[in-house]
Design an enzyme around this catalytic site. Structure first.
Site, PDB file in Angstrom:
ATOM      1  N   SER A 327      17.608   4.418  46.114  1.00  0.00           N
ATOM      2  CA  SER A 327      16.990   3.802  47.284  1.00  0.00           C
ATOM      3  C   SER A 327      15.525   3.527  46.997  1.00  0.00           C
ATOM      4  O   SER A 327      14.933   4.100  46.080  1.00  0.00           O
ATOM      5  CB  SER A 327      17.104   4.730  48.500  1.00  0.00           C
ATOM      6  OG  SER A 327      16.098   5.732  48.473  1.00  0.00           O
ATOM      7  N   ASP A 328      14.921   2.651  47.766  1.00  0.00           N
ATOM      8  CA  ASP A 328      13.472   2.561  47.750  1.00  0.00           C
ATOM      9  C   ASP A 328      12.932   3.680  48.645  1.00  0.00           C
ATOM     10  O   ASP A 328      13.682   4.396  49.302  1.00  0.00           O
ATOM     11  CB  ASP A 328      13.004   1.182  48.226  1.00  0.00           C
ATOM     12  CG  ASP A 328      11.662   0.800  47.621  1.00  0.00           C
ATOM     13  OD1 ASP A 328      10.876   1.700  47.269  1.00  0.00           O
ATOM     14  OD2 ASP A 328      11.383  -0.411  47.509  1.00  0.00           O
ATOM     15  N   TYR A 329      11.635   3.816  48.665  1.00  0.00           N
ATOM     16  CA  TYR A 329      10.965   4.925  49.348  1.00  0.00           C
ATOM     17  C   TYR A 329      11.373   4.971  50.827  1.00  0.00           C
ATOM     18  O   TYR A 329      11.086   4.047  51.583  1.00  0.00           O
ATOM     19  CB  TYR A 329       9.457   4.719  49.213  1.00  0.00           C
ATOM     20  CG  TYR A 329       8.592   5.912  49.473  1.00  0.00           C
ATOM     21  CD1 TYR A 329       8.027   6.623  48.427  1.00  0.00           C
ATOM     22  CD2 TYR A 329       8.307   6.325  50.766  1.00  0.00           C
ATOM     23  CE1 TYR A 329       7.201   7.710  48.651  1.00  0.00           C
ATOM     24  CE2 TYR A 329       7.490   7.411  51.009  1.00  0.00           C
ATOM     25  CZ  TYR A 329       6.932   8.103  49.944  1.00  0.00           C
ATOM     26  OH  TYR A 329       6.103   9.177  50.187  1.00  0.00           O
ATOM     27  N   GLY A 331      14.096   4.371  52.083  1.00  0.00           N
ATOM     28  CA  GLY A 331      14.972   3.250  52.444  1.00  0.00           C
ATOM     29  C   GLY A 331      16.218   3.664  53.190  1.00  0.00           C
ATOM     30  O   GLY A 331      16.727   2.918  54.029  1.00  0.00           O
TER      31      GLY A 331
END
Length: 792
Positions: A327-329, A331
């Site tokens: 995932s992104d931060y 996310g």
């Protein structure tokens, strides 16, 4: 490559005293840790391990020291012994630093590592810090599974290279790969295993701040550089001690954020998705990238962190990607704000089912998925598959052989910011500079001038030369433009400096000092543009103008009549029509990195000729955005020679009535200190059959008086097809060096696959028809030849 497989029959059963005996030194501690975790190994394997393991002292546990067992054996043996919480721990990545300058871990992190509840950490760097935390993981946790340490190494670690958009301007694939290789060498010497790079998002909207992190607007150039950066970061052998696991991000179409606003919706058709935004990811996968990061955007109403169709259907199934999807931060948690999950547990279920293996920072997998598993919302096999991918990455990077292999203080000192690394940075910075304009040959300047005035807020700004996402880069490492000029000029040359104004704001109080110095000077270098924190994540701009009072400063100084060259710093395409009209010379420097000043001086004083090319179109106004070279024609295409003459009969075309239809500077544009002539474009055949190949040759001559690089660009246009074709598409490029009067035949090899597009059925297809090949030094300065693709 394996030893005897595990069996229940020959597992060692250790006495409780072996588990609880006191350990007063590192050797005793290692022995206990080893014995505890060796219980799952066979008797034969244990006997072969014990002596070398004790000799190795603090080198790791049995789970992390088996060089003879296959990837599958190691992964499956561990997976069979893991609790649900330990599995979810492998899928959890918290932030590791209190701040980017502090290697302490947040409160509770060490306890979680001991409990096996963390699989990787974001933002930990340094040989000592990583070794300390790795020791806890492999010697104090139940299974001794090593951690992955991840960091954002985007365009260098300590040796900072030009920002990725600038590197793309070099049109030099090998040079970009070399920069990534240096970044990997330095980052791994500081204990980093994994970087969240390269960013391979195609961006057609320069208002989007993160355009600075990618390779611009073209999917072909973007694909070449995506693969080059993966090769550079990961090297030739994932088991080497300078391998940095790469991450292609952000999957997918993040660069199409609506209005250029970061984190926003991407409204793209499936055709555009496949033709423009997916190719660089496919190229990265084919280059062997080990991780992919999901994007913050949504497509067709489905946030990417919940988009099973694209992650499983395209990335894994079509592209064959078998690595980690992270995932992104936060996310995963943001699925709640998107409105597709009612609570953290629902968000975690959606993300895991979609194929997100690691939850970065949210903490949802660890805290909320156990109940979802018990409730039947998430299956154990889905969790096991995600854990397998994480463990495989650790195996491939060698952590099960030596968990401390990247935590060597000696290597940290000897492989950081070396003279050779600075040389690579200087070379790349030179190659990335784009000469937009040079009327009257203002550049290059003579080193023998009596007085040179260096003016502007960016002339001595060390921080801005680093650009955004500068990892462990330090401003004190930077050679500024002012310092570079002073180091390059002759002993008797005076170099005067005034800031003039700030980058932003309305302060013009420094104009008078700048004017005074310019009156004394024989030539002027005006260093203006964006500062580094105006580009990057969450740095979208509604205006593409030069900020603050800088243009007013330029007007004031240009009135002096002195020879003046603008050195323009930016992390995006800017709209600079007044400057393009009034300034005699403009050198686009982007954010050039630690060797900024030396590289600029090399070009400003003619030691090197500029040869960078624009990887993104420069608009006349923000109102032209999005504007890009490989657009489609409409039924009423504008006349490129239409110069706002409203009386022309073709005024009812796809254009703005108050602007010419052309960009300020087109994709591929860039001047040199010499001139080049293209002639005799020839094809090996007039017809091509499916599966066949066509050789394209062109003669390029340096018709000027200076040696220089030239970027030869080949574009293709299909004259008619079942789906509207772009006006042209970049299909080959080559950066060459020519001496004065030297002529070279440049050859390109085209395959019928290079003519493929997504047809009416949204599948790759090649259709018979007539094609135009266009070759030249930019996307608009081209000579042409035609051929026909005939049915097989």
């Amino acid at each position: 490559m394996g030893t005897a497989k595990l069996s229940t029959r020959n597992r060692v059963r250790l006495p409780q005293s072996a588990m609880t005996a006191p350990c007063n030194d590192d050797l005793g501690h290692t022995r206990r840790a080893f014995l505890y975790r060796a219980a799952w190994a066979s008797t034969a394997t244990l006997a072969s391990w014990l002596t070398p393991r004790v000799r190795a002292a603090a080198r790791g546990s049995a789970a992390t020291r088996d060089a003879h067992r296959s990837e599958t054996e190691v992964v499956e043996a561990l997976l069979a012994r893991m609790t649900l919480e330990e599995k979810l721990g492998q899928l959890t990545q918290p932030r590791g630093l209190v701040s980017v300058t502090d290697s302490r871990s947040p409160e509770g992190t060490e306890e979680q590592i001991r409990a096996g509840l963390i699989g990787s950490l974001l933002g930990i760097r340094g040989a000592a810090a990583t070794k300390r935390l790795q020791r806890i993981a492999v010697e104090e946790s139940r299974l001794g599974i090593p951690l992955l340490f991840a960091d954002d190494v985007i365009h260098g670690f300590r040796t900072i290279f030009p920002v990725p958009l600038a590197e793309a301007a070099s049109f030099d694939v090998a040079a970009v790969e070399s920069c990534a290789r240096v970044a990997a060498v330095e980052a791994t010497a500081h204990g980093v295993h994994w970087t969240f790079a390269p960013m391979v998002d195609i961006a057609r909207d320069p208002r989007w701040g993160r355009i600075v992190e990618g390779s611009g607007e073209d999917p072909y150039l973007g694909s070449l550089l995506a693969a080059a950066r993966v090769r550079g970061l990961q090297g030739n052998d994932l088991g080497a001690d300078d391998t940095l696991l790469a991450t292609a991000k952000h999957f997918v179409a993040y660069g199409a954020a609506e209005g250029g606003r970061d984190y926003n919706t991407a409204e793209v058709s499936e055709r555009t998705l496949r033709e423009i935004y997916l190719p660089p990811f496919h190229a990265a996968v084919k280059a062997g990238v080990q991780a992919v990061m999901a994007a913050f955007d949504e497509i067709a109403g489905v946030p990417m962190h919940a988009n099973r169709e694209l992650i499983w259907g395209v990335l894994r199934t079509e592209f064959g990607f078998d690595g980690i999807v992270i995932s992104d931060y936060t996310g995963v948690r943001e699925l709640i704000a998107h409105g597709v999950a009612a609570d953290p547990q629902a968000a975690g279920v959606l993300a895991l089912r979609a194929g997100i293996d690691i939850d970065m920072v949210s903490g949802i997998y660890l805290h909320d998925l156990p109940a979802a598993v018990r409730g039947g919302q998430v299956s154990q096999p889905d969790i096991d598959d995600a854990v397998r991918r994480v463990l495989r990455a650790k195996y491939r990077v060698g952590l099960f052989n030596d968990p401390y292999r990247y935590s060597d203080p000696t290597r940290e000192q000897t492989r950081t910011l070396t003279p050779q690394h600075r040389k690579v940075a200087r070379d790349m910075a030179r190659k990335s500079l784009v000469l937009l304009k040079n009327d009257g040959n203002v550049l290059p300047l003579s080193k023998q001038l009596r007085t040179i005035a260096v003016i502007g807020p960016l002339a001595d700004d060390q921080r801005s030369m680093l650009g955004s996402w500068s990892a462990a880069g330090r401003p004190e490492d930077v050679v500024t433009p002012l310092a570079g000029v002073r180091a390059a000029v002759a002993a008797g040359t005076r170099v005067l400096y005034a800031k003039g104004t700030s980058v932003a704001g309305t302060d013009s109080s420094g104009f008078a000092e700048a004017e005074s110095l310019v009156r004394e000077a024989d030539a002027v270098l005006l260093c203006i543009g964006e500062q580094s924190d105006m580009s990057g994540e969450a740095r979208s701009r509604s205006s593409l103008d030069i900020p603050g009072m800088q243009q007013a400063l330029a007007k004031t100084l240009l009135a002096s009549g002195k020879p003046l060259a603008v050195v323009l710093f930016a992390g995006r395409a800017l709209s600079i029509p007044w400057l393009a009209e009034q300034a005699p010379s403009i050198l686009l420097a982007w954010f050039p990195g630690v060797e900024a000043g030396h590289a600029l001086a090399d070009v400003i004083f003619g030691e090197e000729s500029p040869a960078g090319r624009l990887p993104v179109t420069f608009p006349r106004s923000v109102g032209q955005v999005p504007i890009y070279y490989n657009h489609k024609n409409t039924g009423r295409p504008p006349d490129p020679d239409d110069n706002q003459d409203r009386q022309k009969p073709d005024k009812n075309t796809s254009r703005y009535f108050d602007l010419p239809p052309t960009p300020l500077y087109p994709f591929g544009h860039g001047l040199s200190y010499t001139t080049f002539h293209y002639a005799d474009l020839r094809l090996s055949a007039q017809q091509l059959r499916p599966g066949g190949r066509l050789q394209v040759q062109v003669d390029v001559t340096n018709t000027g008086s200076r040696a220089s690089d030239e970027v030869v660009q080949l574009y293709v246009h299909e004259n008619a097809a079942s789906v509207t074709p772009p006006v042209k598409q970049l299909r080959r490029l080559q950066r060459i060096h020519l001496r004065p009067a030297e002529r070279r035949t440049v050859a390109f090899d085209l395959a019928s696959d290079d003519l493929a597009f997504y047809g009416l059925e949204l599948r790759p297809t090649v259709e018979p028809g007539k094609f135009t090949v266009l070759v030249g030094g930019s996307s608009v300065s081209l000579i042409e030849a035609t051929f026909e693709l005939v049915a097989g």
